[in-house]
Design an enzyme around this catalytic site. Structure first.
Site, PDB file in Angstrom:
ATOM      1  N   ALA A 193       0.802  -1.233   0.000  1.00 22.78           N
ATOM      2  CA  ALA A 193       0.000   0.000   0.000  1.00 22.78           C
ATOM      3  C   ALA A 193       0.832   1.279   0.000  1.00 22.78           C
ATOM      4  CB  ALA A 193      -1.020   0.042   1.146  1.00 22.78           C
ATOM      5  N   ALA A 194       2.166   1.165  -0.048  1.00 22.64           N
ATOM      6  CA  ALA A 194       2.992   2.392  -0.132  1.00 22.64           C
ATOM      7  C   ALA A 194       2.641   3.157  -1.410  1.00 22.64           C
ATOM      8  CB  ALA A 194       4.480   2.054  -0.104  1.00 22.64           C
ATOM      9  N   GLY A 195       2.418   2.421  -2.491  1.00 21.40           N
ATOM     10  CA  GLY A 195       2.042   3.072  -3.753  1.00 21.40           C
ATOM     11  C   GLY A 195       0.692   3.771  -3.645  1.00 21.40           C
ATOM     12  N   ASP A 196      -0.243   3.172  -2.903  1.00 19.99           N
ATOM     13  CA  ASP A 196      -1.559   3.808  -2.710  1.00 19.99           C
ATOM     14  C   ASP A 196      -1.426   5.060  -1.840  1.00 19.99           C
ATOM     15  OD1 ASP A 196      -2.804   1.844  -4.207  1.00 19.99           O
ATOM     16  OD2 ASP A 196      -3.252   0.590  -2.463  1.00 19.99           O
TER      17      ASP A 196
HETATM   18  P1  ADP Z   1       4.309   0.212  -5.487  1.00 19.10           P
HETATM   19  O1  ADP Z   1       4.002  -0.182  -4.078  1.00 19.10           O
HETATM   20  O2  ADP Z   1       3.117   0.687  -6.258  1.00 19.10           O
HETATM   21  O3  ADP Z   1       5.157  -0.784  -6.250  1.00 19.10           O
HETATM   22  P2  ADP Z   1       6.709   1.743  -4.877  1.00 19.10           P
HETATM   23  O4  ADP Z   1       7.297   0.470  -4.326  1.00 19.10           O
HETATM   24  O5  ADP Z   1       7.465   2.430  -5.948  1.00 19.10           O
HETATM   25  O6  ADP Z   1       5.198   1.528  -5.376  1.00 19.10           O
HETATM   26  O7  ADP Z   1       6.500   2.722  -3.629  1.00 19.10           O
HETATM   27  C1  ADP Z   1       5.756   3.909  -3.735  1.00 19.10           C
HETATM   28  C2  ADP Z   1       6.456   5.015  -2.983  1.00 19.10           C
HETATM   29  O8  ADP Z   1       6.508   4.685  -1.587  1.00 19.10           O
HETATM   30  C3  ADP Z   1       7.883   5.274  -3.428  1.00 19.10           C
HETATM   31  O9  ADP Z   1       7.927   6.194  -4.505  1.00 19.10           O
HETATM   32  C4  ADP Z   1       8.494   5.859  -2.157  1.00 19.10           C
HETATM   33  O10 ADP Z   1       8.176   7.239  -2.070  1.00 19.10           O
HETATM   34  C5  ADP Z   1       7.742   5.128  -1.042  1.00 19.10           C
HETATM   35  N1  ADP Z   1       8.516   3.954  -0.584  1.00 19.10           N
HETATM   36  C6  ADP Z   1       8.340   2.676  -0.963  1.00 19.10           C
HETATM   37  N2  ADP Z   1       9.259   1.866  -0.372  1.00 19.10           N
HETATM   38  C7  ADP Z   1      10.023   2.684   0.407  1.00 19.10           C
HETATM   39  C8  ADP Z   1      11.143   2.489   1.282  1.00 19.10           C
HETATM   40  N3  ADP Z   1      11.684   1.270   1.477  1.00 19.10           N
HETATM   41  N4  ADP Z   1      11.672   3.573   1.905  1.00 19.10           N
HETATM   42  C9  ADP Z   1      11.140   4.815   1.720  1.00 19.10           C
HETATM   43  N5  ADP Z   1      10.093   5.048   0.909  1.00 19.10           N
HETATM   44  C10 ADP Z   1       9.551   4.019   0.271  1.00 19.10           C
END
Ligand code: ADP
Length: 310
Positions: A244-247
């Site tokens: 859910a980081a992407g969300d």
């Molecule tokens: P998705 O979950 O859709 O694949 P990402 O993995 O690119 O998307 O993560 C979305 C955003 O969340 C990233 O652009 C970043 O800002 C943040 N993020 C994700 N993983 C990390 C991490 N390990 N440390 C810091 N920020 C993170």
């Protein structure tokens, strides 16, 4: 200034069990306790936008079942306007998720009510009144395209998070203001298979005027047709669960670009920093939709990382 965001998208209930290993076909394994977690990219991004400070409407569909009640209640609890949430004559969408000790998972999604979503005149009014229309690809493409057409006609900014990844018809791409993709989604939409963000962005800006590429722990990149390229590093966090980081990123991005009057070369650094702070704040907490950060948490992490000026 309050940011008005309308999300047209999916709501699913995630039915999650962890187990020592994933079952092979025909096998039964004993797992740990079962959890139900509200999910679906549409509902997650609506909650993310609401928690990030947006004034958010959710247009979608759930079933006339107990899961539908849970999904609706979850949105209401996050302060989302659910007048556009229909109750369909199909079961609520569910995702059956098994997770093993190495965090490997196995997921079956039954879209159910999400697959019935069609839009009507009341939805058109909501879309036209918004600053930003936020879309994903977990509801039928005709509903996505229709909402984008209405937004375009009304001057509402159209943001598509192209997830789950699929090639997109030109008619839809032409309606978008901003495309938000991770590296895998970028490759599928661009039809370019490489680990290098530069050729991905070069191709994507020929399709959509502004592109935001998320790069996990490496942050995010912005590109537009004027040749602007901006990269933003995320806050350094102890990432325990990036589900859910992407969300979180996309919901917060929608709010920030509404508050700043659009995503341009001038606002991109501030908008991407804010979205990266939301993604990182989500990644440092366990859980999926339950980990979507509140505005205060995003502000604190953003100020600690980038300074308070923005
Ligand atoms: P998705 O979950 O859709 O694949 P990402 O993995 O690119 O998307 O993560 C979305 C955003 O969340 C990233 O652009 C970043 O800002 C943040 N993020 C994700 N993983 C990390 C991490 N390990 N440390 C810091 N920020 C993170």
């Amino acid at each position: 200034m309050s940011a008005r965001v309308v999300v047209v998208g999916s709501a699913n209930l995630d039915l999650v069990v962890t187990a020592p290993q994933l079952p092979r076909p025909g096998e039964t394994v004993l797992g740990d306790d079962f959890r139900m977690v509200p999910g679906g990219k549409g509902a997650n991004q609506a909650v993310a936008a609401g928690r990030a400070g947006g004034d958010c409407d959710f247009l979608g569909a759930v079933g006339a079942d107990e899961f539908g009640v849970l999904l609706r209640d979850n949105l209401v609890a996050a302060g989302i306007d659910v007048r556009g949430l229909r109750t369909a004559d199909r079961p609520s969408g569910v995702a059956l998720i098994a997770v093993d000790q190495a965090a490997e998972n196995c997921i079956v999604v039954a879209p159910g009510a999400n697959a019935t979503l069609t839009l009507d005149d009341a939805d058109r009014t909501a879309v036209a009144a918004a600053d930003v229309l936020l879309l994903q690809l977990e509801v039928p493409l005709p509903a996505v395209s229709r909402a984008a057409e209405w937004a375009r006609a009304a001057g509402t900014t159209v943001v598509l998070n192209a997830a789950p990844a699929r090639p997109l018809p030109t008619e839809l791409l032409d309606l978008l203001d901003v495309l938000v993709v991770n590296e895998h989604e970028a490759a599928v939409v661009a039809g370019v298979f490489t680990d290098d963000p530069t050729p991905l962005l070069d191709t994507l800006v020929t399709l959509v005027p502004r592109v935001v590429l998320t790069l996990g722990a490496r942050g995010a990149a912005y590109a537009d047709r004027d040749g602007t390229r901006i990269e933003v590093l995320p806050p350094k966090v102890d990432a325990v669960d990036t589900t859910a980081a992407g969300d979180a990123f996309t919901g917060a991005l929608a709010v920030a670009l509404a508050e700043r009057g659009g995503l341009t070369a001038d606002t991109a650094t501030a908008v991407l920093r804010w979205a990266c702070a939301a993604g990182a704040a989500c990644a440092e907490r366990p859980g999926a939709s339950t980990a979507l950060p509140e505005r205060a948490a995003i502000e604190a992490l953003s100020a600690a990382t980038y300074g308070g000026a923005e």
